[in-house]
Each structure stands twice: as C-alpha cells, then as structure tokens.
Design an enzyme around this catalytic site. Sequence first.
Site, PDB file in Angstrom:
ATOM      1  N   GLY A   1      32.786  29.084  -3.128  1.00  0.00           N
ATOM      2  CA  GLY A   1      33.907  28.490  -2.396  1.00  0.00           C
ATOM      3  C   GLY A   1      34.431  29.320  -1.249  1.00  0.00           C
ATOM      4  O   GLY A   1      35.602  29.180  -0.874  1.00  0.00           O
ATOM      5  N   GLY A   2      33.603  30.210  -0.669  1.00  0.00           N
ATOM      6  CA  GLY A   2      34.086  31.017   0.455  1.00  0.00           C
ATOM      7  C   GLY A   2      35.333  31.775   0.049  1.00  0.00           C
ATOM      8  O   GLY A   2      35.428  32.270  -1.074  1.00  0.00           O
TER       9      GLY A   2
ATOM     10  N   ARG B   1      24.730  42.470  -0.986  1.00  0.00           N
ATOM     11  CA  ARG B   1      25.174  41.748   0.206  1.00  0.00           C
ATOM     12  C   ARG B   1      24.186  41.955   1.356  1.00  0.00           C
ATOM     13  O   ARG B   1      23.607  43.035   1.503  1.00  0.00           O
ATOM     14  CB  ARG B   1      26.540  42.329   0.608  1.00  0.00           C
TER      15      ARG B   1
ATOM     16  N   SER C   1      32.998  39.966   2.045  1.00  0.00           N
ATOM     17  CA  SER C   1      32.803  38.775   1.218  1.00  0.00           C
ATOM     18  C   SER C   1      34.062  38.459   0.437  1.00  0.00           C
ATOM     19  O   SER C   1      34.971  39.282   0.328  1.00  0.00           O
ATOM     20  CB  SER C   1      31.661  39.041   0.238  1.00  0.00           C
ATOM     21  N   SER C   2      34.091  37.259  -0.129  1.00  0.00           N
ATOM     22  CA  SER C   2      35.153  36.871  -1.060  1.00  0.00           C
ATOM     23  C   SER C   2      34.620  36.668  -2.463  1.00  0.00           C
ATOM     24  O   SER C   2      35.369  36.271  -3.353  1.00  0.00           O
ATOM     25  CB  SER C   2      35.785  35.562  -0.596  1.00  0.00           C
TER      26      SER C   2
ATOM     27  N   THR D   1      27.313  28.478  -1.910  1.00  0.00           N
ATOM     28  CA  THR D   1      27.226  29.533  -2.916  1.00  0.00           C
ATOM     29  C   THR D   1      27.089  28.962  -4.322  1.00  0.00           C
ATOM     30  O   THR D   1      27.397  27.807  -4.574  1.00  0.00           O
ATOM     31  CB  THR D   1      28.463  30.449  -2.861  1.00  0.00           C
TER      32      THR D   1
ATOM     33  N   THR E   1      24.551  33.692  -2.831  1.00  0.00           N
ATOM     34  CA  THR E   1      24.809  32.733  -1.754  1.00  0.00           C
ATOM     35  C   THR E   1      23.809  32.877  -0.608  1.00  0.00           C
ATOM     36  O   THR E   1      23.160  33.918  -0.475  1.00  0.00           O
ATOM     37  CB  THR E   1      26.237  32.980  -1.199  1.00  0.00           C
TER      38      THR E   1
ATOM     39  N   ASP F   1      30.470  35.765   8.236  1.00  0.00           N
ATOM     40  CA  ASP F   1      31.609  36.323   7.491  1.00  0.00           C
ATOM     41  C   ASP F   1      32.228  37.532   8.199  1.00  0.00           C
ATOM     42  O   ASP F   1      33.293  38.002   7.802  1.00  0.00           O
ATOM     43  CB  ASP F   1      31.193  36.723   6.069  1.00  0.00           C
TER      44      ASP F   1
ATOM     45  N   GLU G   1      24.969  34.623   6.681  1.00  0.00           N
ATOM     46  CA  GLU G   1      26.069  35.411   6.101  1.00  0.00           C
ATOM     47  C   GLU G   1      26.881  36.180   7.128  1.00  0.00           C
ATOM     48  O   GLU G   1      28.048  36.500   6.903  1.00  0.00           O
ATOM     49  CB  GLU G   1      25.487  36.409   5.090  1.00  0.00           C
TER      50      GLU G   1
HETATM   51  N1  GLU Z   1      30.010  33.962   2.437  1.00  0.00           N
HETATM   52  C1  GLU Z   1      30.971  33.777   1.399  1.00  0.00           C
HETATM   53  C2  GLU Z   1      31.382  35.083   0.813  1.00  0.00           C
HETATM   54  O1  GLU Z   1      30.642  35.968   0.691  1.00  0.00           O
HETATM   55  C3  GLU Z   1      30.477  32.933   0.312  1.00  0.00           C
HETATM   56  C4  GLU Z   1      30.207  31.596   0.792  1.00  0.00           C
HETATM   57  C5  GLU Z   1      30.551  30.567  -0.156  1.00  0.00           C
HETATM   58  O2  GLU Z   1      31.084  30.786  -1.220  1.00  0.00           O
HETATM   59  O3  GLU Z   1      30.292  29.465   0.188  1.00  0.00           O
HETATM   60  O4  GLU Z   1      32.471  35.242   0.426  1.00  0.00           O
END
Ligand code: GLU
Length: 613
Positions: free
Chosen positions: A506-507, A118, A485-486, A422, A440, A464, A461
Amino acid sequence: MHLRTSLAAVTATGLISGLVLATPLGATAAQPPGGADPRPTTKAPTAIGKGGAVTTVDPEASAAGLKVLKAGGNAVDAAVAAAATLGVTEPYSAGIGGGGYFVYYNAKTGKVRTIDGRETAPSKMPQDAFIDPATGKPYNFTPELVTSGVSVGTPGTLATWDKALANWGTWSLGEALAPATKVATRGFKVDETFRQQTLDNEERFRAFKDTKKLFLRGGDAPAVGSIFRNPDLAATYRTIAEKGTSAFYRGPLARLMSDVVRKPRTTKNTKLPTPKGYLTPRDLRDYKVRSQRATKISYRGHDVYGMAPSSSGGTTVGEALNILERYDLSKMTTEQALHHYLEASALAFADRGKYVGDPAFVDVPVKRLLDDKFAAERACSLDPARAAKKPVAAGDVTSYDGVCGPASAKGTTDTDTENISTTNLTVADKWGNVVEYTLTIEQTGGSGITVPGHGFLLNNELTDFSTVYDAADPNRIQPGKRPRSSMSPTIVLKDGKPFLALGSPGGSTIITTVLQMLVNRIDLGMTIEEAIAAPRASQRNTASVTAEPAFIDAYGPALTALGHTLAPAGDAFTSAAEIGAATAIEFGPGKRLTAVAEPSRRGKGAAKVVDPQ
Ligand code: GLU
C-alpha cells in the site's frame, strides 16, 4: 551451497521427485487420482491450527509455502518458496525484478533479524535524473517517471532470498524455487484481480514489446478463468536454481536488464514517452543486501520489532505507537481512539519526512525518533478534542526533554508519490520461527518493462526518491542509494515469544495500515480477523485523510466534527477504493496459530495451516 534438507525424507513423502528442477515439488503426487486440476484456487482468509502456517494474497503461493512446511522445510524455506510463487501469480506486485524487506524471528536465539533487500540507485544516476533534458523541466510523475527506465533500481529480491536461505534456511535456493517453477510451467488460473490489474495497465503494457507479448497475449488482458503460463520465468528460475544468483547478477541476463533499462524496447505505435535509465551490469554485480538490526519499541507490554531504514516503516510505526501509548485508547469511544490514531500518524509522518532516508548516505536519528521522551514531546501537539491543521511540523530530534513547550514551526508535506502495489506474506513453522516479508516492484506493473525472454517485470522503485532534488532532504537522489520505503513488516513479541506478525502493501499507507491493525488488535479489543477486516483510513500529514468508503460511512460524521477531512481512497492507477492487502499470524494460546488474510480486499487472500483445527 546449503543443501541441508534431508532430500531422502522429502522424496519419501512423495512431495518432491528428487532435485530434478523441471519436475519440482508437488509435481505429480499432489494430483488426486483421476488427474483433477491440481491448481489451488480456493481462498480461505482465515486458517486456525498448529504445526506451521502461511498466509499470502494468493492461493498458489500459500499452497507452495505450506507444501514446503509439510515437507520439513522451515519458515524461511517456505517464505522464499511462497515469494517466488508470488513472482509468478502476482507478477505486477513482486518478483525478482524488485526488492523488499525480510524480517525473521529465530526461535532458537529469540532474536529478530532483518534483511534490507531494497533496490539501489544505479551508480551513474545523476541527481537531476528526474529532469527532462529536452525541456529542462521535471518529468511528469505519470507516465514518464513511472513507465520508463529512469526509475528502475538495481533489484534486490533474489539476493534477499539467497541471503535468507544462507542465514537461516535449510533448503537450497534451487529447492526453494522449485514450487514456483512448477506453477510458472503448468500455469495458474486467472482471477478478476489479475485481469483488472492487467487492464489498469493496458496502455503502458502496450508500450513495451516484451510486456505486450507476455501479458497482452492475443491483444487482450487474460480472461478470468483462463490458464496463464509463464515458461520464460520458469526457465529463468531453473537457470538460477542451477547456477545460483550469479546467473542473475552477472553475465547475459545482467547485460540484458541493463540494455532494456538504458534503451527500453518500445512498440512502434506507442505515444508514451519512456525515458531511458541508468542501470549497468556493474550495478548488478555490485548489489548487496544489508543485514541489520530491527527497530524495537515497547507498546503496552509488547515488544514491537520493525524494519529499520532504508525503510521508514519501523521508525514511523514505532514513533506513532510511542505517542499513542500515552493515552488509554481502550477507554475511549472508537471515534476518539481513531482521532488519536490519525493525529499520531500525522506527527510521525512529519518526522519521517524530515529525518528518514538511506542510513548509508544520511544520518538517521533512529534512536531519538523512537525515544519515549521524544514521543512525549510530540504528543504535546496532539489535541484530544481537535484535529491539528495539516501539515504539522516535524519535531526537533536534537533537543527535547519530554516537556510541552511553545508550539513549534510550520509543517511541510512531502509530496506523496508512493504507489499501492506490492505484496506481503507471513509464515510460521513448527519450531516457532516466524517470517514477515514485504516485497514489491513498486507500482502495480512496476516500470512496465519486461526483461525479454525472461518473464518478469522490472521495478520502478526509484520513484520513491523525492522527485524534487533538495540537498537538505534525506530522501534526495544519490547514486548507489536506496530510496526511502514505507514497507513495514512487523513482528510483535510478548514475554519474549511471538504474539503477532503482520504486514501489508500500500505504498505509504502501509505504515498506517500496520499501525491501525495493531491499535485494533491491542487497544480496541478486536480479534486479529476483525483487526484486518476493519475499514481503514490513512493520515500521512496531509490536509485530508484517505479513507475507505466503509470507514467514511462509519466514522465520517464524528471525525469531521473533530476537524478531520476525509477523502475516499483510490487513485488514477487503480480501480479499487481500498487500502492495503494485509496478512498476519497470531500466536497462542498455546501452540494455536491464527493465520489471516484479507476477507475481501484485493480479491481476498489465502491463509493456510499445517494441522487445521
Ligand atoms: N515503493 C513502496 C515502498 O517501498 C511500496 C509500494 C507499494 O506498496 O505499493 O514503500
């Protein structure tokens, strides 16, 4: 460094013309006689066979990974080759300007290990970095925070590749970068997704000189069917191949990255505000990936391994599964099972918001969040007949006994600002090793800032982090910290052997997409192909459930009757009303591998196996 491949053997296959990185893997031998265009463009979302498999959103990246497997590389070598190729063909989603999480099942040891690559907040990033000094008010999320230097974190992707290869690979970094270098040099065929993503970003790409020059050549987004070459990125990869990661984390390139973040090179006419960031050469020099244990829970006879914090993927997917395990979803109607899935997601998201951040800076109660007793107590708030009013409150990890008590406090919702870019890939090799890797640059198009003459975008990033500073928030800005992160790269074992590996972009919907696919596959009797194709919905402890139109059509009336409010997916950043772009490999029976990618989302993906059946 680890130049362990039998190069002679590789050369003998005709797949590599030695270690001349300008003529890398697949340079000429892959071309059929007559010189037909060698660019892989066919996307088959399912491939069944044995001997190894690669699945990504992109045919070039999957082909690069497959060639590595065929040339004797292992899953880690192939994953790095595929990821580096995604940096070329999916430059708006991933690349060396970003970060990610790498999960690895080692067939020899039977263990799952992870690398946290990360991005980190620069050491000089102040806690009020998201406040505009000119006005004393928070920057708007869009465009200021997203399209700026202020959200650029120290990239971790290249260090991840290097570490993964050093730990478990058999190829050198230079060898693994070669297929991608070739694609960047000879170019790839632009498809509708690439053009559309460029158009979606047009205004902010025009704001930066170097981005405009690279992605809006001739003043327009690249035409569908045209060939997009990125010689600057090819040269960057070649330099790294020759000199190693220090060519990125130290010296002129490190200084250049710092310069463009601290003083974005904007075009004269742009009206976009582009706040300056904090990245220094020292941040780059000091960057380190983290090797850590995966999260682990058991779910109906499966061991589910996920990504530990700084990602909230492993704890949130794991907690929701622990809650769901208390109900026999397979005996319910699909609507009832989906109701449980949505409610369990909301409960787990409440705890994610309260407890999860970077463990190097805040205490994250991972064990407690994944304790079955905690799940039992959280399940007390799940009414099988009625959707709870959202947001639901977080549980109390400091005192629980698994017994239902009086209803707990009022909930709070995290402002969800995570974006939906991502990319994700899944690789398996003939020795039984498995890689699940999500990487990502955050937003589609990242910060919008291209590193001059180097062909790649820098991430945004740090958006986030929670945008409003609160000293009690585990995800508040702190210098050197990783934003929560997710990303949820997940490997599922059954009887100690791989059963399923999966992940998605997908965030924050990544978490629910992975969860929903697991429920689809394990509980609802779907094949892995059906599980990935099924319409998606995402409940992240907010008043309404985000859902794909097909989901609303199929389940809207029944779920509305249970008290859910459904809102169509899609946002200001993208033109697509879809959730995620997953990949997965299922193992068995026997040596059979079923590699799957999206059948239609994000222009559909490309799955490949070494020996198709
Ligand atoms: N920044 C997001 C994360 O780390 C990922 C972004 C995305 O999936 O578009 O969870």
